[in-house]
Design an enzyme around this catalytic site. Structure first.
Site, PDB file in Angstrom:
ATOM      1  N   VAL A  55      22.567 -29.424  47.445  1.00  9.81           N
ATOM      2  CA  VAL A  55      23.874 -29.991  47.338  1.00  9.81           C
ATOM      3  C   VAL A  55      23.988 -30.585  45.637  1.00  9.81           C
ATOM      4  O   VAL A  55      25.195 -30.844  45.269  1.00  9.81           O
ATOM      5  CB  VAL A  55      24.366 -30.979  48.159  1.00  9.81           C
ATOM      6  CG1 VAL A  55      24.152 -30.234  49.597  1.00  9.81           C
ATOM      7  CG2 VAL A  55      23.310 -32.192  48.274  1.00  9.81           C
ATOM      8  N   TYR A 146      20.838 -47.471  48.246  1.00 15.66           N
ATOM      9  CA  TYR A 146      21.244 -46.672  49.343  1.00 15.66           C
ATOM     10  C   TYR A 146      22.641 -47.133  49.704  1.00 15.66           C
ATOM     11  O   TYR A 146      23.572 -46.395  50.005  1.00 15.66           O
ATOM     12  CB  TYR A 146      20.346 -46.606  50.360  1.00 15.66           C
ATOM     13  CG  TYR A 146      20.651 -45.889  51.612  1.00 15.66           C
ATOM     14  CD1 TYR A 146      20.613 -44.486  51.458  1.00 15.66           C
ATOM     15  CD2 TYR A 146      21.038 -46.378  52.918  1.00 15.66           C
ATOM     16  CE1 TYR A 146      20.874 -43.879  52.808  1.00 15.66           C
ATOM     17  CE2 TYR A 146      21.319 -45.713  53.966  1.00 15.66           C
ATOM     18  CZ  TYR A 146      21.247 -44.320  53.957  1.00 15.66           C
ATOM     19  OH  TYR A 146      21.611 -43.733  55.005  1.00 15.66           O
ATOM     20  N   LYS A 150      26.242 -45.135  49.892  1.00 14.86           N
ATOM     21  CA  LYS A 150      27.049 -44.949  51.311  1.00 14.86           C
ATOM     22  C   LYS A 150      28.289 -45.682  51.254  1.00 14.86           C
ATOM     23  O   LYS A 150      29.456 -45.268  51.948  1.00 14.86           O
ATOM     24  CB  LYS A 150      26.068 -45.568  52.398  1.00 14.86           C
ATOM     25  CG  LYS A 150      24.786 -44.508  52.651  1.00 14.86           C
ATOM     26  CD  LYS A 150      25.315 -43.111  52.955  1.00 14.86           C
ATOM     27  CE  LYS A 150      24.290 -42.008  53.353  1.00 14.86           C
ATOM     28  NZ  LYS A 150      24.661 -40.789  53.687  1.00 14.86           N
ATOM     29  N   ALA A 179      18.608 -45.112  62.779  1.00  8.98           N
ATOM     30  CA  ALA A 179      18.543 -44.170  63.764  1.00  8.98           C
ATOM     31  C   ALA A 179      17.088 -43.444  63.835  1.00  8.98           C
ATOM     32  O   ALA A 179      16.219 -43.686  62.836  1.00  8.98           O
ATOM     33  CB  ALA A 179      19.442 -42.903  63.324  1.00  8.98           C
TER      34      ALA A 179
END
Length: 252
Positions: A55, A146, A150, A179
């Site tokens: 990507v 990070y 986000k 998670a």
């Protein structure tokens, strides 16, 4: 299982493992045909079409999107899930690493959505879902880079939703808490005391455990579903209450 996605074509980036694989599986079980984009797509468990895609490379993205459109005849759903982690305060990462993380976590979503938009505009049920994070809404220690990436995803999602609503394209985000994924597993394995670190991560979330990949996938399925036609510009938290709840410490 509700067949919300029958005859729809979905792209899931980072769909070969972890949350991405769970999303691909949920969409497929709902009737979609799923194209998985991943750096290492071999063995993607729920892919009707698995393509090696970086990507961070616009040519790679455009070629893959056009292959999906050629093979399936349409594109209805894009789930921008591919991303990388980063640890440390602002002092921990050099400029090159800041550029690399933003290039994948933010611009990666831009590239995929930009390439897919001409096809999405022709869909009667077009939806884009971006994977953001609890790090976009809560200040977490040792996650400066990070979190910044986000947070950019969260703002980008709202702007995209405004830009493309009247073109028939809904854009939303999902904000997972911590998670139970391979990336978190690797972080725990590198900790001096993995059991203590895992217990701390579990305790940080009000429901007292890590979020499951399947729970995130269910939230993405709602946001991507044609049944959610009035939901756009939303960031849906799947975090055990971490974003909104302030519980008293549990009694021991």
């Amino acid at each position: 299982m509700n067949q919300d996605f029958t005859d729809l074509i979905a792209i899931v980036t980072g769909g070969a493992s972890g949350i991405g694989a769970a999303i691909a599986g949920r969409l497929k079980s709902g009737g979609a045909r799923v194209a998985v984009f991943d750096l290492q797509p071999d063995g993607a468990p729920h892919a009707d079409l698995a393509i090696a895609v970086d990507v961070a490379d616009d040519a790679s993205v455009r070629a893959a999107v056009e292959r999906v459109a050629a093979e399936f005849g349409r594109i209805d759903i894009v789930v921008n899930n591919a991303g990388i982690g980063a640890q440390g305060t602002i002092e921990a990462n050099a400029d090159d690493e800041w550029h690399r993380v933003f290039d994948i976590n933010v611009l990666g979503m831009v590239r995929v959505a930009r390439a897919a938009l001409p096809h999405l505009r022709r869909s009667p049920a077009a939806a884009i879902v971006n994977t953001s994070s609890i790090a976009a809404t809560a200040g977490l220690p040792e996650r400066a880079l990070y979190s910044a990436s986000k947070g950019a995803v969260a703002a980008l999602t709202r702007a995209m939703a405004a830009d493309h609503l009247r073109q028939g394209v809904r854009v939303n985000a999902v904000n997972p808490g911590t998670a139970d994924t391979p990336w978190i597993g690797r972080l725990l394995a590198s900790a001096p005391d993995p059991a203590t670190e895992r217990a701390a991560l579990e305790a940080r979330q009000p429901h007292g455990r890590l979020v499951s990949a399947d729970e995130v996938a269910e939230a993405v399925a709602y946001l991507a579903s044609p049944n959610a036609g009035s939901t756009t510009g939303v960031a849906l938290a799947v975090d055990g209450g971490m974003q909104e709840l302030r519980l008293r410490p549990a009694a021991h």
